[in-house]
Design a protein around this motif. Structure first.
Motif, short mmCIF file in Angstrom:
data_model
loop_
_atom_site.label_atom_id
_atom_site.label_comp_id
_atom_site.label_asym_id
_atom_site.label_seq_id
_atom_site.Cartn_x
_atom_site.Cartn_y
_atom_site.Cartn_z
N GLY A 165 0.80 -1.34 0.12
CA GLY A 165 0.03 0.11 0.05
C GLY A 165 0.81 1.22 0.05
N ALA A 166 0.31 2.34 -0.10
CA ALA A 166 0.82 3.69 -0.37
C ALA A 166 0.03 4.77 0.48
CB ALA A 166 1.20 4.10 -1.71
N GLY A 167 0.74 5.73 1.00
CA GLY A 167 -0.28 6.81 1.34
C GLY A 167 0.92 7.87 1.18
N ALA A 168 0.21 9.27 1.16
CA ALA A 168 0.87 10.60 0.76
C ALA A 168 0.29 11.78 1.60
CB ALA A 168 0.96 10.60 -0.54
N CYS A 169 0.88 12.52 1.83
CA CYS A 169 0.51 14.07 2.40
C CYS A 169 1.10 15.06 1.79
CB CYS A 169 0.27 14.03 3.82
SG CYS A 169 2.06 14.10 4.85
N VAL A 170 0.54 16.39 1.76
CA VAL A 170 1.47 17.47 1.60
C VAL A 170 1.58 18.22 2.73
CG1 VAL A 170 1.16 19.76 0.20
CG2 VAL A 170 0.22 17.51 -0.95
N LEU A 171 2.89 18.50 2.83
CA LEU A 171 3.23 19.27 4.16
C LEU A 171 3.56 20.82 3.39
CD1 LEU A 171 3.61 18.56 7.06
CD2 LEU A 171 6.18 18.36 6.53
N SER A 172 2.62 21.86 3.99
CA SER A 172 2.78 23.19 3.70
C SER A 172 3.33 24.16 4.86
CB SER A 172 1.34 23.68 3.14
OG SER A 172 1.15 22.85 2.13
N ARG A 173 3.99 25.22 4.43
CA ARG A 173 4.30 26.41 5.28
C ARG A 173 2.95 26.84 5.91
NH1 ARG A 173 7.35 31.34 2.47
NH2 ARG A 173 9.25 29.70 2.39
N THR A 174 2.99 27.32 7.13
CA THR A 174 2.40 27.89 7.96
C THR A 174 3.17 29.22 8.72
OG1 THR A 174 0.45 28.13 9.47
CG2 THR A 174 1.95 26.33 9.71
N GLU A 175 2.37 30.34 8.81
CA GLU A 175 3.00 31.33 9.84
C GLU A 175 2.49 31.15 11.03
OE1 GLU A 175 3.69 34.98 8.11
OE2 GLU A 175 4.31 33.72 5.83
N ASP A 176 1.40 30.22 11.38
CA ASP A 176 0.82 30.26 12.64
C ASP A 176 1.92 29.06 13.51
OD1 ASP A 176 -0.80 29.49 14.77
OD2 ASP A 176 -2.69 29.01 13.73
N ASN A 177 2.44 29.54 14.38
CA ASN A 177 3.31 28.83 14.92
C ASN A 177 2.74 27.77 16.08
OD1 ASN A 177 5.44 29.44 13.79
ND2 ASN A 177 5.94 31.31 14.93
N THR A 178 1.36 28.02 16.25
CA THR A 178 0.68 27.19 17.24
C THR A 178 0.23 26.00 16.61
OG1 THR A 178 -1.47 28.21 17.05
CG2 THR A 178 -0.30 29.07 18.51
N LYS A 179 0.26 25.72 15.17
CA LYS A 179 -0.18 24.71 14.31
C LYS A 179 0.81 23.91 13.71
CE LYS A 179 -4.80 25.17 15.37
NZ LYS A 179 -5.40 26.28 14.28
N GLY A 180 0.45 22.78 13.44
CA GLY A 180 1.62 22.00 12.76
C GLY A 180 2.49 20.93 13.41
N VAL A 181 3.44 20.65 12.78
CA VAL A 181 4.27 19.49 13.51
C VAL A 181 5.06 20.34 14.33
CG1 VAL A 181 6.38 18.43 13.00
CG2 VAL A 181 4.59 18.35 11.05
N LEU A 182 4.71 19.96 15.62
CA LEU A 182 5.55 20.48 17.04
C LEU A 182 6.70 19.81 17.20
CD1 LEU A 182 2.27 20.60 19.53
CD2 LEU A 182 3.11 22.25 17.92
N SER A 183 6.98 18.72 17.00
CA SER A 183 8.46 18.27 17.22
C SER A 183 8.45 16.89 16.36
CB SER A 183 8.27 17.80 18.79
OG SER A 183 7.49 16.96 19.12
N SER A 184 9.80 16.34 16.23
CA SER A 184 10.08 15.17 15.81
C SER A 184 11.11 14.58 16.65
CB SER A 184 10.21 15.06 14.17
OG SER A 184 11.10 16.00 13.75
N HIS A 185 11.14 13.27 16.80
CA HIS A 185 12.38 12.79 17.65
C HIS A 185 12.82 11.48 16.76
CE1 HIS A 185 11.08 15.39 20.78
NE2 HIS A 185 12.37 15.47 21.06
N LEU A 186 14.00 11.32 16.38
CA LEU A 186 14.50 10.20 15.56
C LEU A 186 15.82 9.45 16.23
CD1 LEU A 186 14.70 12.18 12.31
CD2 LEU A 186 12.78 10.98 13.11
N HIS A 187 15.67 8.20 16.13
CA HIS A 187 16.68 7.44 16.86
C HIS A 187 17.01 6.01 15.74
CE1 HIS A 187 16.47 9.43 20.90
NE2 HIS A 187 15.08 9.51 20.49
N SER A 188 18.26 5.76 16.26
CA SER A 188 18.76 4.53 15.72
C SER A 188 19.64 3.49 16.37
CB SER A 188 19.21 4.59 14.25
OG SER A 188 20.63 5.21 14.42
N GLU A 189 19.94 2.26 16.21
CA GLU A 189 20.63 1.46 16.71
C GLU A 189 20.99 0.49 15.93
OE1 GLU A 189 19.01 -0.48 20.28
OE2 GLU A 189 20.92 -0.03 21.30
N GLY A 190 21.98 0.72 15.09
CA GLY A 190 22.35 -0.16 13.84
C GLY A 190 23.06 -1.51 14.38
N LYS A 191 23.27 -1.73 15.56
CA LYS A 191 23.91 -2.96 15.99
C LYS A 191 22.90 -4.11 15.80
CE LYS A 191 23.36 -2.78 20.98
NZ LYS A 191 23.89 -2.58 22.32
N HIS A 192 21.48 -3.70 15.88
CA HIS A 192 20.69 -4.72 15.53
C HIS A 192 20.04 -4.95 14.39
CE1 HIS A 192 20.57 -5.19 19.85
NE2 HIS A 192 20.04 -4.15 20.16
#
Ligand code: UT7
Length: 334
Positions: A165-192
């Motif tokens: 399956g597939a999904g898609a979204c459009v991520l667009s600029r907004t000047e409203d700083n109270t809305k949208g992507v608030l944070s993202s946290h990314l991690h990896s552990e290549g030994k596994h």
């Protein structure tokens, strides 16, 4: 600094439904085991005669997302495509989308982070928007598993889980700083890395070597140490969700909708219980589609939105864990 908001969502799954009973004709498995251990009732598998691929499905989902964003293909500034099953080793699916959608010569990248692919993709797109470099980014997650699964009793630990399956979204600029992507946290552990892997063909074990093995080497099928992956998944899911909530001074009670990567219903239920979330705070659809890897979160988010379960001002938490290992979370104020 700008913020980024999801302005359009779409998904595409092949019509061909494969039930657990269908699989029990190919391997020693049964509907009861699959439902009890994974939650999956059925999945979509691309039929042999179809032209669908990760890129083709991604293009179909993208057309819907772009239209719902009220944009045209010419308005898209950049493409981020997450997949573990690209049509080719190279070039990537992102550039195929640029061509299939007849877009101008905009940039396109592929993200190779498997089940966490969509989380990494949306985070990557968010950074380009925050810095002001781009206004509208097409973010896609698509996977075509069914042609590359070991559909025998030997491969049943992985074959029963995965769907296309597939999904898609459009991520667009907004000047409203109270809305949208608030944070993202990314991690990896290549030994596994070897706990969930397709080892071949690779430049170290090329097609000629595989042919020379006369079928003894089946490292071109996915291998998963399911129990080990499961145990790590529940720990990392919980950690990375908490990391996101803490960054935004939120608590689990503030979550309006949690959309976990659809790896196994038991993993989603474990996390739901750990955070004390009600059923209406969590959205799962693994029952219908299986684990579609990079596509799972964006298909689920699109379905939830279509069903009116994502509303203005909602706090939406996305989280994933998978091969790499990689894991991450994204928190969105809708
Ligand atoms: O999306 C990316 C990340 N992936 C995940 O997070 C997946 C994490 N892992 C899992 O979801 C689970 O570990 C699986 C669904 C893959 C497996 O479930 P499990 O409860 O961990 O089962 P198991 O591998 O411990 O196997 C239990 C038994 C074994 O038989 P014995 O040794 O107890 O006789 C397996 O051979 O179940 C057997 N089994 C099956 N039986 C019927 C394994 N697969 C199947 C099957 N049908 N498809």
């Amino acid at each position: 600094m700008y913020n980024s908001r999801i302005t359009g969502l779409g998904y595409y799954v092949p019509d061909n439904v494969v039930t657990n009973d269908d699989l029990s004709k190919l391997m020693d498995t049964n509907d009861e085991w699959i439902q009890e251990r994974t939650g999956v009732k059925e999945r979509r598998w691309i039929p042999k005669e179809s032209d669908d691929t990760s890129a083709v499905m991604g293009a179909k989902a993208s057309r819907i997302a772009i239209e719902r964003a009220g944009l045209t293909n010419d308005d898209i500034d950049f493409i981020v495509f997450a997949t573990l099953s690209p049509d080719y080793f190279f070039p990537g699916c992102g550039v195929q989308i640029q061509d299939m959608l007849a877009m101008p010569t905009i940039g396109a990248i592929d993200i190779r982070n498997q089940c966490s692919g969509f989380i990494y993709a949306i985070s990557t797109a968010d950074q380009f928007i925050k810095t002001g470099m781009y206004k509208n980014i097409l973010v896609i997650g698509a996977d075509y598993h069914s042609n590359a699964l070991l559909k025998t009793t030997q491969g049943r630990g992985t074959a029963v889980i995965f769907g296309d399956g597939a999904g898609a979204c459009v991520l667009s600029r907004t000047e409203d700083n109270t809305k949208g992507v608030l944070s993202s946290h990314l991690h990896s552990e290549g030994k596994h890395a070897d706990k969930l892997i397709v080892e071949s063909p690779s430049v170290r074990n090329w097609v000629t070597d595989l042919i020379a093995s006369k079928g003894d080497d089946v490292s071109y099928y996915p291998y998963m140490d399911g129990t080990f992956v499961f145990k790590n998944a529940i720990v990392r899911f919980s950690e990375v969700i908490m990391e996101g909530l803490n960054t935004n001074n939120l608590t689990p009670a503030d979550i309006d909708l949690f959309i976990p990567h659809q790896a196994n219903l038991r993993i989603s239920q474990y996390v739901q219980k750990k955070f004390g979330l009600r059923d209406d705070q969590v959205f799962n659809n693994i029952q219908k589609y299986g684990n579609t890897t990079a596509a799972s979160i964006i298909i689920a988010l699109t379905e939830a939105w279509e069903q009116g379960k994502v509303k203005e001002n909602d706090t939406v938490v996305l989280a994933a864990f998978g091969s790499g290992f990689t894991w991450g979370s994204v928190i969105i104020k809708w």
